[in-house]
Design an enzyme around this catalytic site. Structure first.
Site, PDB file in Angstrom:
ATOM      1  N   ASN A   9       7.645   0.589 -17.120  1.00 17.94           N
ATOM      2  CA  ASN A   9       7.934  -0.764 -16.122  1.00 17.94           C
ATOM      3  C   ASN A   9       6.185  -1.300 -16.065  1.00 17.94           C
ATOM      4  O   ASN A   9       5.412  -0.753 -15.780  1.00 17.94           O
ATOM      5  CB  ASN A   9       7.920  -0.119 -14.773  1.00 17.94           C
ATOM      6  CG  ASN A   9       7.937  -1.060 -13.617  1.00 17.94           C
ATOM      7  OD1 ASN A   9       7.680  -2.135 -13.811  1.00 17.94           O
ATOM      8  ND2 ASN A   9       8.392  -0.561 -12.533  1.00 17.94           N
ATOM      9  N   ARG A  94      11.859  -2.240 -17.617  1.00 15.94           N
ATOM     10  CA  ARG A  94      12.118  -3.315 -16.911  1.00 15.94           C
ATOM     11  C   ARG A  94      11.622  -4.550 -17.289  1.00 15.94           C
ATOM     12  O   ARG A  94      10.554  -4.797 -17.964  1.00 15.94           O
ATOM     13  CB  ARG A  94      11.205  -2.941 -15.525  1.00 15.94           C
ATOM     14  CG  ARG A  94      11.363  -4.002 -14.232  1.00 15.94           C
ATOM     15  CD  ARG A  94      10.259  -3.689 -13.370  1.00 15.94           C
ATOM     16  NE  ARG A  94      10.424  -4.983 -12.426  1.00 15.94           N
ATOM     17  CZ  ARG A  94       9.452  -5.095 -11.432  1.00 15.94           C
ATOM     18  NH1 ARG A  94       8.361  -4.205 -11.296  1.00 15.94           N
ATOM     19  NH2 ARG A  94       9.424  -5.900 -10.599  1.00 15.94           N
ATOM     20  N   HIS A 182      13.299  -8.529  -8.156  1.00 11.89           N
ATOM     21  CA  HIS A 182      13.189  -7.034  -7.672  1.00 11.89           C
ATOM     22  C   HIS A 182      14.583  -6.415  -7.472  1.00 11.89           C
ATOM     23  O   HIS A 182      14.816  -5.380  -6.577  1.00 11.89           O
ATOM     24  CB  HIS A 182      12.524  -6.839  -6.016  1.00 11.89           C
ATOM     25  CG  HIS A 182      10.863  -7.369  -6.059  1.00 11.89           C
ATOM     26  ND1 HIS A 182      10.508  -7.988  -5.136  1.00 11.89           N
ATOM     27  CD2 HIS A 182      10.024  -6.875  -6.772  1.00 11.89           C
ATOM     28  CE1 HIS A 182       9.018  -8.291  -5.363  1.00 11.89           C
ATOM     29  NE2 HIS A 182       8.873  -7.584  -6.319  1.00 11.89           N
ATOM     30  N   HIS A 209      11.243  -5.500   0.509  1.00 12.06           N
ATOM     31  CA  HIS A 209      10.679  -4.571  -0.598  1.00 12.06           C
ATOM     32  C   HIS A 209       9.313  -5.542  -0.875  1.00 12.06           C
ATOM     33  O   HIS A 209       9.038  -6.496  -1.021  1.00 12.06           O
ATOM     34  CB  HIS A 209      10.983  -5.052  -2.127  1.00 12.06           C
ATOM     35  CG  HIS A 209      10.362  -4.565  -3.185  1.00 12.06           C
ATOM     36  ND1 HIS A 209      10.573  -3.344  -3.908  1.00 12.06           N
ATOM     37  CD2 HIS A 209       9.267  -5.097  -3.693  1.00 12.06           C
ATOM     38  CE1 HIS A 209       9.753  -3.316  -4.747  1.00 12.06           C
ATOM     39  NE2 HIS A 209       8.745  -4.239  -4.755  1.00 12.06           N
ATOM     40  N   LEU A 210       8.144  -4.669  -0.084  1.00 12.69           N
ATOM     41  CA  LEU A 210       6.994  -5.253   0.544  1.00 12.69           C
ATOM     42  C   LEU A 210       5.848  -4.598  -0.646  1.00 12.69           C
ATOM     43  O   LEU A 210       5.461  -3.516   0.033  1.00 12.69           O
ATOM     44  CB  LEU A 210       6.678  -5.102   1.913  1.00 12.69           C
ATOM     45  CG  LEU A 210       7.676  -5.725   2.945  1.00 12.69           C
ATOM     46  CD1 LEU A 210       6.993  -5.541   4.198  1.00 12.69           C
ATOM     47  CD2 LEU A 210       7.883  -7.206   2.471  1.00 12.69           C
ATOM     48  N   GLY A 211       5.791  -4.938  -1.719  1.00 10.47           N
ATOM     49  CA  GLY A 211       4.593  -4.545  -2.462  1.00 10.47           C
ATOM     50  C   GLY A 211       3.517  -5.392  -2.965  1.00 10.47           C
ATOM     51  O   GLY A 211       3.321  -6.340  -2.090  1.00 10.47           O
ATOM     52  N   ARG A 242       0.250 -14.235  -4.461  1.00  5.39           N
ATOM     53  CA  ARG A 242       1.396 -15.607  -4.561  1.00  5.39           C
ATOM     54  C   ARG A 242       1.495 -16.000  -3.176  1.00  5.39           C
ATOM     55  O   ARG A 242       1.598 -15.314  -2.158  1.00  5.39           O
ATOM     56  CB  ARG A 242       2.378 -14.969  -5.204  1.00  5.39           C
ATOM     57  CG  ARG A 242       2.382 -14.716  -6.636  1.00  5.39           C
ATOM     58  CD  ARG A 242       3.678 -14.019  -7.293  1.00  5.39           C
ATOM     59  NE  ARG A 242       3.595 -12.842  -7.525  1.00  5.39           N
ATOM     60  CZ  ARG A 242       4.424 -11.824  -7.591  1.00  5.39           C
ATOM     61  NH1 ARG A 242       5.852 -12.269  -7.691  1.00  5.39           N
ATOM     62  NH2 ARG A 242       4.407 -10.791  -8.108  1.00  5.39           N
ATOM     63  N   MET A 285      -3.200  -5.031   0.953  1.00  4.52           N
ATOM     64  CA  MET A 285      -3.115  -4.635   2.306  1.00  4.52           C
ATOM     65  C   MET A 285      -4.023  -3.794   3.218  1.00  4.52           C
ATOM     66  O   MET A 285      -4.261  -4.000   4.319  1.00  4.52           O
ATOM     67  CB  MET A 285      -1.659  -4.767   2.521  1.00  4.52           C
ATOM     68  CG  MET A 285      -1.214  -4.734   4.136  1.00  4.52           C
ATOM     69  SD  MET A 285      -1.521  -6.387   4.683  1.00  4.52           S
ATOM     70  CE  MET A 285       0.298  -7.107   4.369  1.00  4.52           C
ATOM     71  N   GLY A 329       5.066  -0.470  -1.742  1.00  5.60           N
ATOM     72  CA  GLY A 329       3.728  -0.074  -0.930  1.00  5.60           C
ATOM     73  C   GLY A 329       3.316  -0.195   0.124  1.00  5.60           C
ATOM     74  O   GLY A 329       3.242   0.726   0.920  1.00  5.60           O
ATOM     75  N   GLY A 331       5.653  -1.492   2.639  1.00  6.67           N
ATOM     76  CA  GLY A 331       6.931  -1.120   3.215  1.00  6.67           C
ATOM     77  C   GLY A 331       6.740   0.247   3.471  1.00  6.67           C
ATOM     78  O   GLY A 331       7.254   0.760   4.649  1.00  6.67           O
ATOM     79  N   GLU A 332       6.562   1.036   2.636  1.00  8.87           N
ATOM     80  CA  GLU A 332       6.757   2.567   2.633  1.00  8.87           C
ATOM     81  C   GLU A 332       5.510   3.121   3.421  1.00  8.87           C
ATOM     82  O   GLU A 332       5.356   4.207   4.204  1.00  8.87           O
ATOM     83  CB  GLU A 332       6.796   3.151   1.163  1.00  8.87           C
ATOM     84  CG  GLU A 332       8.042   2.683   0.538  1.00  8.87           C
ATOM     85  CD  GLU A 332       7.876   3.329  -0.677  1.00  8.87           C
ATOM     86  OE1 GLU A 332       7.147   4.202  -1.453  1.00  8.87           O
ATOM     87  OE2 GLU A 332       8.605   2.730  -1.722  1.00  8.87           O
ATOM     88  N   GLU A 380      12.448   2.322  -9.102  1.00  8.25           N
ATOM     89  CA  GLU A 380      13.102   1.535 -10.079  1.00  8.25           C
ATOM     90  C   GLU A 380      13.275   2.362 -11.378  1.00  8.25           C
ATOM     91  O   GLU A 380      14.153   2.002 -12.308  1.00  8.25           O
ATOM     92  CB  GLU A 380      12.087   0.180 -10.470  1.00  8.25           C
ATOM     93  CG  GLU A 380      12.076  -0.550  -9.220  1.00  8.25           C
ATOM     94  CD  GLU A 380      10.759  -1.510  -9.073  1.00  8.25           C
ATOM     95  OE1 GLU A 380       9.688  -0.923  -9.405  1.00  8.25           O
ATOM     96  OE2 GLU A 380      10.558  -2.664  -8.698  1.00  8.25           O
TER      97      GLU A 380
HETATM   98  P1  ADP Z   1       3.497  -3.227  -7.122  1.00  4.36           P
HETATM   99  O1  ADP Z   1       4.050  -4.274  -6.577  1.00  4.36           O
HETATM  100  O2  ADP Z   1       2.359  -3.457  -8.047  1.00  4.36           O
HETATM  101  O3  ADP Z   1       4.414  -2.131  -7.446  1.00  4.36           O
HETATM  102  P2  ADP Z   1       3.059  -1.582  -5.029  1.00  4.36           P
HETATM  103  O4  ADP Z   1       4.626  -1.241  -4.276  1.00  4.36           O
HETATM  104  O5  ADP Z   1       2.556  -0.229  -5.310  1.00  4.36           O
HETATM  105  O6  ADP Z   1       2.840  -2.800  -5.825  1.00  4.36           O
HETATM  106  O7  ADP Z   1       2.670  -1.968  -3.659  1.00  4.36           O
HETATM  107  C1  ADP Z   1       0.969  -2.202  -3.501  1.00  4.36           C
HETATM  108  C2  ADP Z   1       0.604  -2.586  -2.031  1.00  4.36           C
HETATM  109  O8  ADP Z   1       0.908  -1.441  -1.106  1.00  4.36           O
HETATM  110  C3  ADP Z   1      -1.058  -2.753  -1.914  1.00  4.36           C
HETATM  111  O9  ADP Z   1      -1.179  -4.122  -1.293  1.00  4.36           O
HETATM  112  C4  ADP Z   1      -1.537  -1.687  -1.224  1.00  4.36           C
HETATM  113  O10 ADP Z   1      -2.531  -2.058  -0.563  1.00  4.36           O
HETATM  114  C5  ADP Z   1      -0.283  -1.728  -0.287  1.00  4.36           C
HETATM  115  N1  ADP Z   1      -0.499  -0.119   0.328  1.00  4.36           N
HETATM  116  C6  ADP Z   1      -0.061   1.185  -0.422  1.00  4.36           C
HETATM  117  N2  ADP Z   1      -0.557   1.857   0.644  1.00  4.36           N
HETATM  118  C7  ADP Z   1      -0.840   1.368   1.857  1.00  4.36           C
HETATM  119  C8  ADP Z   1      -1.301   1.879   3.101  1.00  4.36           C
HETATM  120  N3  ADP Z   1      -1.203   3.298   3.413  1.00  4.36           N
HETATM  121  N4  ADP Z   1      -1.541   0.937   4.145  1.00  4.36           N
HETATM  122  C9  ADP Z   1      -1.294  -0.411   3.749  1.00  4.36           C
HETATM  123  N5  ADP Z   1      -0.981  -0.652   2.511  1.00  4.36           N
HETATM  124  C10 ADP Z   1      -0.726   0.049   1.562  1.00  4.36           C
END
Ligand code: ADP
Length: 398
Positions: A9, A94, A182, A209-211, A242, A285, A329, A331-332, A380
């Site tokens: 990926n 991916r 996604h 899906h909040l990454g 973005r 974040m 990231g 969202g979880e 994924e």
């Molecule tokens: P990608 O899209 O690169 O796979 P991820 O799904 O790993 O990214 O998400 C990355 C984001 O998740 C970053 O903005 C990171 O700061 C945020 N993140 C991860 N852990 C936490 C947390 N405990 N609190 C706030 N934001 C977090």
């Protein structure tokens, strides 16, 4: 030695990998890892099936001059010497954009690669990297079967209306459509929804899906009905770097009145906007949450305001909402962001249980909530492993 599938990926500056047994790809990965910050300060990390970390010094040294073309062959060579009791016999990737016609994964062929090359302008920050990884493996082990799994495929079930822009028909006919992304993450969530929701899994569900990249998908019967990303991965929610949805007039203004080049506008929209642009501090974040700067707080406020608005629009596409799922990231892991978004959805009947939310529990809605709110870690790589297993074993039998 067992036969195994390598899953790659590849992002713009990182490579996640996982190794699965070929005959039971639904099982946990034998090995999972990441090479982050490729091109600047590459860092290797990995853990085995028992979650035991692989010492970083077991991987050959990496240096900042290394690009993806160096890292992929290094990883393949290292896996041969890893002594994990497996031999890699197939690879799954991916691939962000599969265009209009791929409603599922596909075996890599020269014709497929030509088709995917033509889609590079639609995903300039992602597509070239995954294609490069496929080519690196093809050069090193030409006989190894490879499978491409597309982020767009899951959304091909959408009605025409959900895919159309209000542009002249001729442009839609040539493929200027809302594709959505996604999809591998959404497919994974859809595959485990029944375990969390029982019969309600077939109802009206929105997955957020909040990454670093971020989008939402509205599902019914676990199929995609509408989503927030469009023609490219720029549309919809505000993201790490973005901008998300933007009045197209702003782009015309930047080009015509401010004299920016198209390359400068591309960089602005993909790399310098979103959380980073609004805060002026970071795209991360976690960093913004820890900051007391008003600009960081404003970036977080805008992120949540925009996310709640997008969610309400998607709920209209599926006629209401039974369940909301947070993943990836942010969202979880971020109780604050989930709370800020859900507070704006109180009018829809979304009520959180703050203790469960603060503890990142899998069900975070209150018993008084009209809508189930869940936190489900995405995977994924598991979806790619299953697809690769199906397409390579089926082919070997045939
Ligand atoms: P990608 O899209 O690169 O796979 P991820 O799904 O790993 O990214 O998400 C990355 C984001 O998740 C970053 O903005 C990171 O700061 C945020 N993140 C991860 N852990 C936490 C947390 N405990 N609190 C706030 N934001 C977090």
């Amino acid at each position: 030695m067992i036969d195994a599938i390598l899953v790659l990926n590849v992002g713009s500056s990182s490579l996640k990998f996982a190794v699965y047994p070929q005959t039971s790809a639904t099982h946990a990965a034998l090995l999972r890892g990441k090479i982050a910050e490729i091109g600047s300060n590459p860092v290797f990390s990995a853990h085995d099936a028992a979650s035991i970390a692989v010492p970083e010094n077991r991987f050959p040294p990496l240096n900042r001059a290394m690009i993806l073309d160096d890292v992929v062959p290094k990883l393949l060579d290292w896996l041969k010497t890893y002594h994990g009791g497996f031999t890699i016999v197939a690879a799954g990737h991916r691939v962000v954009h599969g265009g209009r016609h791929h409603g599922g994964p596909a075996r890599v062929t020269d014709a497929l690669m030509a088709e995917l090359d033509a889609l590079v302008p639609l995903a300039p920050m992602h597509q070239p990297h995954s294609l490069k990884a496929i080519r690196c493996i093809a050069v090193q082990t030409p006989e190894m079967p490879q499978v491409a799994c597309f982020d767009t495929s899951f959304h091909r079930t959408q009605d025409r209306l959900a895919q159309l822009f209000a542009l002249p028909r001729a442009l839609s006919d040539e493929g200027i459509l809302r594709y959505g992304f996604h999809g591998l993450s959404y497919e994974y969530i859809a595959s485990v929804l029944s375990a969390h929701l029982g019969d309600r899994a077939a109802g009206r569900v929105i997955v957020a899906h909040l990454g670093n990249g971020a989008s939402m998908c509205a599902m019914k019967e676990r199929r995609s009905v509408a989503n927030s990303m469009g023609f490219t991965a720029l549309d919809g929610l505000m993201m790490g770097r973005r901008c998300g949805t933007l009045d197209a007039g702003v782009i015309l203004y930047l080009l015509e009145e401010k004299g920016l080049t198209t390359q400068e506008v591309t960089t602005l929209l993909y790399r310098s906007s979103g959380l980073l642009g609004v805060s002026g501090i970071s795209n991360d974040m976690g960093v913004l949450e820890a900051s007391e700067a008003p600009e960081a707080q404003e970036a977080i406020d805008l992120y949540c305001y925009r996310a709640a608005g997008e969610l309400a629009a998607l709920a209209t596409a599926i006629g209401g909402l039974d369940a909301l799922v947070f993943t990836a990231g942010v969202g979880e892991n971020s109780a604050l962001i989930r709370k800020r978004i859900c507070d704006r959805l109180l009018w829809m009947g979304v009520v959180l249980n703050s203790v469960e939310n603060d503890g990142n529990a899998s069900r975070i809605s209150s018993v008084y909530s009209a809508i189930d709110v869940l936190v489900i870690p995405t995977d994924e790589e598991a979806i790619i492993a299953r697809a690769t297993q199906l397409l390579t074993i089926a082919a070997a039998v045939a």
